[in-house]
Every structure is written in structure tokens, then in C-alpha cells.
Scaffold this active site. Sequence first.
Site, PDB file in Angstrom:
ATOM      1  N   SER A  36     -29.525  46.473 -19.698  1.00 28.21           N
ATOM      2  CA  SER A  36     -28.765  45.397 -19.068  1.00 28.21           C
ATOM      3  C   SER A  36     -28.235  44.412 -20.100  1.00 28.21           C
ATOM      4  CB  SER A  36     -29.643  44.668 -18.049  1.00 28.21           C
ATOM      5  OG  SER A  36     -30.069  45.546 -17.034  1.00 28.21           O
ATOM      6  N   GLY A 104     -23.785  52.493 -13.260  1.00 26.54           N
ATOM      7  CA  GLY A 104     -23.229  51.423 -12.444  1.00 26.54           C
ATOM      8  C   GLY A 104     -22.642  50.312 -13.281  1.00 26.54           C
ATOM      9  N   ARG A 132     -21.119  56.004  -5.368  1.00 22.68           N
ATOM     10  CA  ARG A 132     -21.753  54.704  -5.601  1.00 22.68           C
ATOM     11  C   ARG A 132     -20.834  53.580  -5.131  1.00 22.68           C
ATOM     12  NH1 ARG A 132     -25.306  54.057 -10.922  1.00 22.68           N
ATOM     13  NH2 ARG A 132     -26.220  52.546  -9.477  1.00 22.68           N
ATOM     14  N   GLN A 180     -24.267  43.932  -9.535  1.00 25.83           N
ATOM     15  CA  GLN A 180     -23.275  44.271 -10.557  1.00 25.83           C
ATOM     16  C   GLN A 180     -21.852  43.995 -10.084  1.00 25.83           C
ATOM     17  OE1 GLN A 180     -24.152  48.384 -11.303  1.00 25.83           O
ATOM     18  NE2 GLN A 180     -25.903  47.949 -12.637  1.00 25.83           N
ATOM     19  N   GLU A 322     -35.324  47.966  -9.565  1.00 22.21           N
ATOM     20  CA  GLU A 322     -35.426  49.043 -10.548  1.00 22.21           C
ATOM     21  C   GLU A 322     -36.875  49.509 -10.725  1.00 22.21           C
ATOM     22  OE1 GLU A 322     -33.243  50.798 -12.561  1.00 22.21           O
ATOM     23  OE2 GLU A 322     -31.628  50.005 -11.323  1.00 22.21           O
TER      24      GLU A 322
END
Length: 436
Positions: A36, A104, A132, A180, A322
Site C-alpha cells: 500500500s 486493485g 472487480r 481505493q 485484508e
Amino acid sequence: MAPVGNLTATRPLQPWTAPTATDPVAATLRLPGSKSLTARALVLSALATGPSTLAKPLRARDTTLMAGGLRAMGAHMSIADDERWLVRPHHLAGPAHVDVGLAGTVMRFLPPVAGLAEGQVTFDGDPHARTRPLGPLIGALGTLGVRVDVTGDGSLPLAVVGDGRVPGGEVVIDASASSQLVSGLLLAAPRFDRGVVVRHVGPPVPSAPHLRMTVQMLRAAGAAVDDGTPDVWVVEPGPLTGRGWEIEPDLSGAVPFFAAALVTGGEVTLQGWPHSSVQPVEQLRALLHSMGGDVTLTTSGLTVRGTGTVRGIRANLSDVSELTPALTALAMLADSPSVFTGVGHIRGHETDRLAALAREFAGLGADVTESPDGLEIRPRPLRGGVFRTYQDHRMAHAAAVAGLAVPGIELDDVSCTSKTMPEFPALWSGMVTGKN
């Protein structure tokens, strides 16, 4: 049970038998950098007014795809050195093509950047990437003055046709499928003519710590960001400054290793952990403590100790979704039932993770019930068998955790861990055997 992700592999499958622990693990590890943090630092660096460096970045499929996408649009990327990447901003232009893989971050962070390029930038990726959630971002970009041509049903493949500038302004978006969707808009917003005001309307945005990470990194690069009103983010137009980024170890990637301490009654230390982190350490500390672990931060790193007994818990994991696969594996080995909620959005991750976890653990004898937004696990003895990973690195992590206590769990493909940690099989086996 809902259908799970596309099983068509983009590379040869790599079967792997999860090693079983015969003794408490005792390991001190230095894990790769945060995906990230690396992804956000790459985007901000490519949009800055001067060069930037990334110290100890993550080299994995997702981050090299991010670097490749930015390079395709014109940014200069020097990523040969694993310890230090150099990014030099350059005029953004097409024609260019961005391969998002199954990431993503790439599919949601780079279309707003492509709006700032002159010319056409096309996007596509692995087969399951086309399922997605992307529609809210496409709609938001249109509202902000970016032309997006979509050939599918609101997702990939798509083309962004830019003229070198984005008017910007105010946009309303339902980001309940992924934080996101907001982060992608915010990261590019300082370069928009009027900046951006993003208003979320809908169910709560998941993974709130990742949004705070985006805001903190924008401010570190010189952007003016106001996030004082719930579900509203205001980014003023202005230059971004090139700088040095210190990439922390990846907390999500560390969770399976920490879980091993709980399962085996051992101790695992992650070296290089900062005392002030932008990742959700406190949430992880609370969860692992509730499940029977002890988490401490010292000058040696972040250490987790277990007793060999795992406790079942009831937890809303929306902020740390996650972690769901690894925590599900822990819950399978607990002394009492667990209920996880708040993670319906992970059905739109690399695969439908809730359906995949329920299906694969049931195949090993688990008593698990899938709900619209979570899982209920009632522990009972598991048996070995084939565990499909669906090209999803977190599924592989879950299988590895269960395999610590259950002999004969055979992953159909461990190569999917290259998405965020190519070293995973070697690091894991070394930890279990004591040969790290």
C-alpha cells in the site's frame, strides 16, 4: 454459496504442501515493504515536481505493474535496485497501455493519473480483474471532466482519453466496495485544475486506515487535504514535492507469520518496524490479543508471542479486511467459535474471498457458514486435502496457517503469493523448520 473467482491461471500452477510445525516457531524476520505504501509513493512521485526515492520498497507483481503503468505514461522509473527506487517525473502522454494484472491499486489509482496525460491510455488485466468493482470511479472521472471509454459493463477493459489536464471539482461517489475508489481520486487531485471534493454516499467505506494513509502521504508530499468532515475529502490544487519515502514492512503480509506464533505457542519478531506507523497496528494488536497472543513493540521490532491456544472471537473486520483470510485460518484452530462481520466488500477482491474461504475450508472438514458480510466458524478437527487459491495471495496465506497444525494441506498454486511477497514460500518454510 456464491461463485468464486476465475480459475484460469495466467502462469503455470505451482503446487505446494504447507509445512506442519512440530515445535513452537521462533523466528526473527525482515519482511518486504508495504504494498500500500509503495503503490501510493510511486503515484505521488510520478506526479511531483522533482525526483523522489523509495527506500526498501516492495518488489512484487502488484508494485512492478504500478511502476510499469506509470512508466508507460512517461514517468522515468529506476527500479533495478531492490533497496532504493528512483522516480523522475516527466510529461505524461499516450498512446500507452497499462496492464493492471489483478491489482486493485493499479486499476483504481492510475485511471485518474491517465486523465492528466495527453492522448489515450488503455487498461486491462487478468480475467478476474474485469469483475472487480470500478464503475463508481469511472462515473466520478466523467463528472470531473475525464473522458473514459468503456467497452465492457462498467469495468475493464477501458480507455482514458486525456488532453493533459483535468478540470476537477466536486463529485459524489459510493465507495462502499473499496476505499481505493476514493484514494485513486485523491492521489491525483492536486494536479487537477480545481482540485477535488469527494463526498461518499452509501454504506460505510471499508478499510478506513488505508484512506488515512492516503491523506497522510498526500500531506507529506505537500498537498493541502481536509478530511475533517466524515465521508468528505477536500484536496486543493497545487504542486507535489519530490521527496524520500521510507517504506515500512508490510503489516498485512506479516499477519500469517504472527498467526504462526499463536498456533504453535511460539514467538515471531518482525524487524524494522517503526514506532510511529501509518498502518493499522493497534487494530491488529487488539485482534491478536483477543485470540490469545501478546504483541509488543521494542527496538528489536514488532513481536508476537502465543501460548499454543487460540481463542475464538467476534469481530467486525471492516477496517482491516485484508486480515480476514489469515484470521479465518486461526479461527479454524481456535477453542471456541468465531464470527467475523463487516467484510462483504472482499467478495470483490482478487476472488470472492468469503465464498472461497468457506468452500475450501469446508473441503477440509470445517464447519463454516457464509453470511452476506462475513463468516461464522465453529472449530472442529480438520483433515488434509487440496486447497485451491484462486490466484489470490491471501488464500495461500490462510492455507499455510492452517497447515501448521493440519498435515497434508496441499495448495494447488503458491505462485499467487508473488503478487505481494514472492519470497513467501521460502520464508514460511524457513520459519517452520527453524532454518531462517
